[in-house]
Write a protein that holds these residues in place. Structure first.
Motif, mmCIF file in Angstrom:
data_model
loop_
_atom_site.group_PDB
_atom_site.id
_atom_site.type_symbol
_atom_site.label_atom_id
_atom_site.label_comp_id
_atom_site.label_asym_id
_atom_site.label_seq_id
_atom_site.Cartn_x
_atom_site.Cartn_y
_atom_site.Cartn_z
ATOM 1 N N VAL A 266 8.547 -2.150 -14.020
ATOM 2 C CA VAL A 266 7.125 -1.916 -14.281
ATOM 3 C C VAL A 266 6.460 -1.313 -13.056
ATOM 4 C CG1 VAL A 266 4.923 -3.058 -14.747
ATOM 5 C CG2 VAL A 266 6.946 -3.693 -16.049
ATOM 6 N N SER A 267 6.801 -1.809 -11.881
ATOM 7 C CA SER A 267 6.222 -1.278 -10.647
ATOM 8 C C SER A 267 6.601 0.188 -10.440
ATOM 9 C CB SER A 267 6.676 -2.114 -9.456
ATOM 10 O OG SER A 267 6.157 -1.592 -8.260
ATOM 11 N N ILE A 268 7.845 0.534 -10.695
ATOM 12 C CA ILE A 268 8.285 1.924 -10.538
ATOM 13 C C ILE A 268 7.555 2.826 -11.522
ATOM 14 C CG2 ILE A 268 10.251 3.478 -10.827
ATOM 15 C CD1 ILE A 268 12.000 1.175 -9.707
ATOM 16 N N ILE A 269 7.451 2.397 -12.763
ATOM 17 C CA ILE A 269 6.770 3.203 -13.779
ATOM 18 C C ILE A 269 5.304 3.402 -13.415
ATOM 19 C CG2 ILE A 269 5.996 3.227 -16.186
ATOM 20 C CD1 ILE A 269 8.687 1.857 -16.867
ATOM 21 N N LEU A 270 4.633 2.333 -13.010
ATOM 22 C CA LEU A 270 3.221 2.449 -12.645
ATOM 23 C C LEU A 270 3.031 3.334 -11.421
ATOM 24 C CD1 LEU A 270 1.963 -1.185 -13.254
ATOM 25 C CD2 LEU A 270 1.363 0.864 -14.550
ATOM 26 N N THR A 271 3.939 3.266 -10.472
ATOM 27 C CA THR A 271 3.834 4.108 -9.287
ATOM 28 C C THR A 271 4.069 5.573 -9.644
ATOM 29 O OG1 THR A 271 4.574 2.277 -7.908
ATOM 30 C CG2 THR A 271 4.676 4.463 -6.942
ATOM 31 N N LEU A 272 4.976 5.836 -10.582
ATOM 32 C CA LEU A 272 5.209 7.219 -11.006
ATOM 33 C C LEU A 272 4.021 7.774 -11.788
ATOM 34 C CD1 LEU A 272 8.949 7.100 -12.079
ATOM 35 C CD2 LEU A 272 7.975 8.205 -10.065
ATOM 36 N N ILE A 273 3.358 6.918 -12.563
ATOM 37 C CA ILE A 273 2.171 7.346 -13.313
ATOM 38 C C ILE A 273 1.040 7.699 -12.343
ATOM 39 C CG2 ILE A 273 0.336 6.541 -14.857
ATOM 40 C CD1 ILE A 273 2.488 4.962 -16.348
ATOM 41 N N GLY A 274 0.871 6.856 -11.354
ATOM 42 C CA GLY A 274 -0.166 7.082 -10.353
ATOM 43 C C GLY A 274 -0.012 6.062 -9.253
ATOM 44 N N TRP A 275 -0.304 6.477 -8.057
ATOM 45 C CA TRP A 275 -0.095 5.602 -6.904
ATOM 46 C C TRP A 275 -0.976 4.356 -6.974
ATOM 47 C CZ3 TRP A 275 -3.540 4.921 -2.608
ATOM 48 C CH2 TRP A 275 -2.991 4.206 -1.567
ATOM 49 N N ILE A 276 -2.225 4.510 -7.389
ATOM 50 C CA ILE A 276 -3.168 3.374 -7.425
ATOM 51 C C ILE A 276 -2.704 2.277 -8.382
ATOM 52 C CG2 ILE A 276 -5.547 2.706 -8.000
ATOM 53 C CD1 ILE A 276 -5.311 4.124 -5.336
ATOM 54 N N PRO A 277 -2.271 2.592 -9.619
ATOM 55 C CA PRO A 277 -1.772 1.515 -10.477
ATOM 56 C C PRO A 277 -0.578 0.773 -9.873
ATOM 57 C CG PRO A 277 -2.159 3.470 -11.781
ATOM 58 C CD PRO A 277 -2.329 3.862 -10.347
ATOM 59 N N GLY A 278 0.290 1.497 -9.182
ATOM 60 C CA GLY A 278 1.426 0.852 -8.524
ATOM 61 C C GLY A 278 0.990 -0.101 -7.425
ATOM 62 N N VAL A 279 -0.009 0.309 -6.649
ATOM 63 C CA VAL A 279 -0.522 -0.545 -5.573
ATOM 64 C C VAL A 279 -1.193 -1.790 -6.151
ATOM 65 C CG1 VAL A 279 -2.221 -0.676 -3.707
ATOM 66 C CG2 VAL A 279 -0.790 1.347 -3.942
ATOM 67 N N ILE A 280 -1.981 -1.620 -7.184
ATOM 68 C CA ILE A 280 -2.652 -2.769 -7.811
ATOM 69 C C ILE A 280 -1.623 -3.742 -8.358
ATOM 70 C CG2 ILE A 280 -4.118 -3.458 -9.755
ATOM 71 C CD1 ILE A 280 -5.651 -0.789 -9.290
ATOM 72 N N ILE B 210 0.824 -1.208 0.000
ATOM 73 C CA ILE B 210 0.000 0.000 0.000
ATOM 74 C C ILE B 210 0.859 1.259 0.000
ATOM 75 C CG2 ILE B 210 -1.664 1.339 1.355
ATOM 76 C CD1 ILE B 210 -2.820 -1.400 2.275
ATOM 77 N N PHE B 211 1.877 1.314 0.871
ATOM 78 C CA PHE B 211 2.616 2.556 1.056
ATOM 79 C C PHE B 211 3.862 2.680 0.177
ATOM 80 C CE2 PHE B 211 0.302 2.136 5.117
ATOM 81 C CZ PHE B 211 -0.448 3.287 5.009
ATOM 82 N N LEU B 212 4.536 1.581 -0.123
ATOM 83 C CA LEU B 212 5.755 1.598 -0.937
ATOM 84 C C LEU B 212 5.734 0.428 -1.930
ATOM 85 C CD1 LEU B 212 8.287 2.266 1.943
ATOM 86 C CD2 LEU B 212 7.554 3.902 0.214
ATOM 87 N N PRO B 213 4.894 0.509 -2.951
ATOM 88 C CA PRO B 213 4.753 -0.625 -3.870
ATOM 89 C C PRO B 213 6.059 -1.109 -4.507
ATOM 90 C CG PRO B 213 3.060 1.016 -4.302
ATOM 91 C CD PRO B 213 3.989 1.609 -3.296
ATOM 92 N N PRO B 214 6.938 -0.215 -4.992
ATOM 93 C CA PRO B 214 8.173 -0.740 -5.590
ATOM 94 C C PRO B 214 9.060 -1.496 -4.592
ATOM 95 C CG PRO B 214 7.796 1.493 -6.347
ATOM 96 C CD PRO B 214 6.811 1.225 -5.244
#
Length: 50
Positions: free
Chosen positions: A29-43, A10-14
């Motif tokens: 992929v996790s870093i990119i998704l987290t940079l795009i938006g926090w929710i995609p990174g968490v998912i 939840i708090f630090l997906p990468p």
């Protein structure tokens, strides 16, 4: 899945992905998704750390 893993997802997906899979394409992929938006990174973190 432990409580620590859930909180990291939840708090630090990468970081959660790194601890499970190490350095690789999944982490990138996790870093990119987290940079795009926090929710995609968490998912993504919840899916790959299942």
């Amino acid at each position: 899945m432990s409580l620590v893993t859930i909180l990291l997802n939840i708090f630090l997906p990468p970081l959660a992905v790194f601890l499970k899979h190490g350095v690789g394409t999944t982490l990138v992929v996790s870093i990119i998704l987290t940079l795009i938006g926090w929710i995609p990174g968490v998912i993504h973190a919840f899916i790959v750390n299942d």
